[in-house]
Design an enzyme around this catalytic site. Sequence first.
Site, PDB file in Angstrom:
ATOM      1  N   GLU A  75       0.919  -1.188  -0.106  1.00 20.40           N
ATOM      2  CA  GLU A  75       0.128   0.143  -0.009  1.00 20.40           C
ATOM      3  C   GLU A  75       1.033   1.173  -0.054  1.00 20.40           C
ATOM      4  OE1 GLU A  75      -2.446   3.452   1.763  1.00 20.40           O
ATOM      5  OE2 GLU A  75      -0.576   2.328   2.547  1.00 20.40           O
ATOM      6  N   GLU A  76       2.166   1.121   0.836  1.00 17.53           N
ATOM      7  CA  GLU A  76       2.817   2.397   0.919  1.00 17.53           C
ATOM      8  C   GLU A  76       3.600   2.770  -0.323  1.00 17.53           C
ATOM      9  OE1 GLU A  76       2.140   4.130   3.158  1.00 17.53           O
ATOM     10  OE2 GLU A  76       1.708   3.286   5.113  1.00 17.53           O
ATOM     11  N   HIS A  92       4.159   7.566   9.868  1.00 14.26           N
ATOM     12  CA  HIS A  92       5.139   7.022   8.943  1.00 14.26           C
ATOM     13  C   HIS A  92       6.642   7.371   9.655  1.00 14.26           C
ATOM     14  CE1 HIS A  92       2.888   7.328   4.970  1.00 14.26           C
ATOM     15  NE2 HIS A  92       2.275   6.192   5.744  1.00 14.26           N
TER      16      HIS A  92
HETATM   17  N1  PHE Z   1      -3.144   5.417   3.043  1.00 19.04           N
HETATM   18  C1  PHE Z   1      -2.355   6.307   3.924  1.00 19.04           C
HETATM   19  C2  PHE Z   1      -1.058   5.753   4.680  1.00 19.04           C
HETATM   20  O1  PHE Z   1      -1.364   4.253   4.752  1.00 19.04           O
HETATM   21  C3  PHE Z   1      -3.243   6.933   5.240  1.00 19.04           C
HETATM   22  C4  PHE Z   1      -4.718   7.054   4.684  1.00 19.04           C
HETATM   23  C5  PHE Z   1      -5.610   6.393   5.246  1.00 19.04           C
HETATM   24  C6  PHE Z   1      -5.143   7.788   4.091  1.00 19.04           C
HETATM   25  C7  PHE Z   1      -7.123   6.365   5.114  1.00 19.04           C
HETATM   26  C8  PHE Z   1      -6.533   8.033   3.623  1.00 19.04           C
HETATM   27  C9  PHE Z   1      -7.287   7.222   4.378  1.00 19.04           C
HETATM   28  O2  PHE Z   1      -0.236   6.327   4.862  1.00 19.04           O
HETATM   29 ZN    ZN Z   2       1.057   4.821   5.557  1.00 13.92          ZN
HETATM   30 ZN    ZN Z   3      -2.153   3.179   5.748  1.00 16.73          ZN
END
Ligand code: PHE
Ligand code: ZN
Ligand code: ZN
Length: 331
Positions: free
Chosen positions: A167-168, A294
């Site tokens: 995802e990241e 993060h």
């Molecule tokens: N997806 C982003 C991340 O993992 C955070 C996020 C979560 C953004 C939910 C939007 C909705 O850092």
């Molecule tokens: Zn993230």
């Molecule tokens: Zn996330």
Amino acid sequence: MALFIAAALLPGCTARPATPPAPPGDTFRAQLVEQVTADGAWVHIEALQSIADATGGNRASPGPGYDASVDHVAGVLREAGFDTTTPVFTLRSDDRRPITLRNVVAQTRTGDPERVVVAGAHLDSVPDGPGINDNASGVAALLEVATRMGGSPPTTNAVRFAFWAAEERNLDGSAAYVESLSRSERRAIILYLNADMAASPNAGYFVQGGFGDEADETGPEGSEVVGRTLVEELAATGATAETAAFDDESDHDAFIEAGIPTGGVFSGADNAKTDAQAARWGGRAGVDFDPCYHSACDRAEGIDRRVLDDFTDALAGTVARFATATDPLAH
Ligand code: PHE
Ligand code: ZN
Ligand code: ZN
């Protein structure tokens, strides 16, 4: 005939939730919400923290911390009786060798496999930290729901839990998974529920699904039913949700693009809590929802267990209600 062809060509055009699923009095829902606990979710938070500590401080994919995370999650789901697979996909770039990564996908052995409730969370972290609030928290909440429900629950619909790689990077795991599905496999998905951050240290209670003005903010038709159900289930825990528009920044995106009704929960990242939000939820105004977002300090010590409990309950209630929904869900 022309109408039939048009409908058949719409990606993900399928049975849609027209009305909310089973009411909160439903027995299966009540039992599942009663059974799930923050202590149960905490076990998985600790396991994923230990994995990061043993693999250079992160669980980024690709990487050894991610591989160990996959093995942990797949093992827990197999043990709980789910039909569990780790489908692979390949990351390609011009200047590097192709990389193979695994998602984890676990489905109940009961319930109609042509009507599947899918709930997912990303299992990878950023390279800079262990990724505990982001997103061992979402993983832990869903694992707790899955293990209390078990692989053969008495539900009308099948339930599939998914844990995404990368995802990241660029939402790669969920994107590759949805891409890998045939049209009929996409059609079988009643809805997608996303959990990305569910225990922020200075938490908010955000719900996505059907909120906003534009189609890319609300998600596909039916998403409002998912969002409304999540808001109701958070209310049942005593938490007042704030509704939020979808963005293209988490694993909900691939499902939205495929036309599948989608909802999501989110406890807040690197934005400051407002005075009004602190009045509603407690915590500290002017401080980020997750000051360790993060970063290396996104560790188990930062997790708000009450918030994790609330989101775990709300996810349990929502999964249970859609899993037992018997509506024709006509679209
Ligand atoms: N997806 C982003 C991340 O993992 C955070 C996020 C979560 C953004 C939910 C939007 C909705 O850092
Ligand atoms: Zn993230
Ligand atoms: Zn996330």
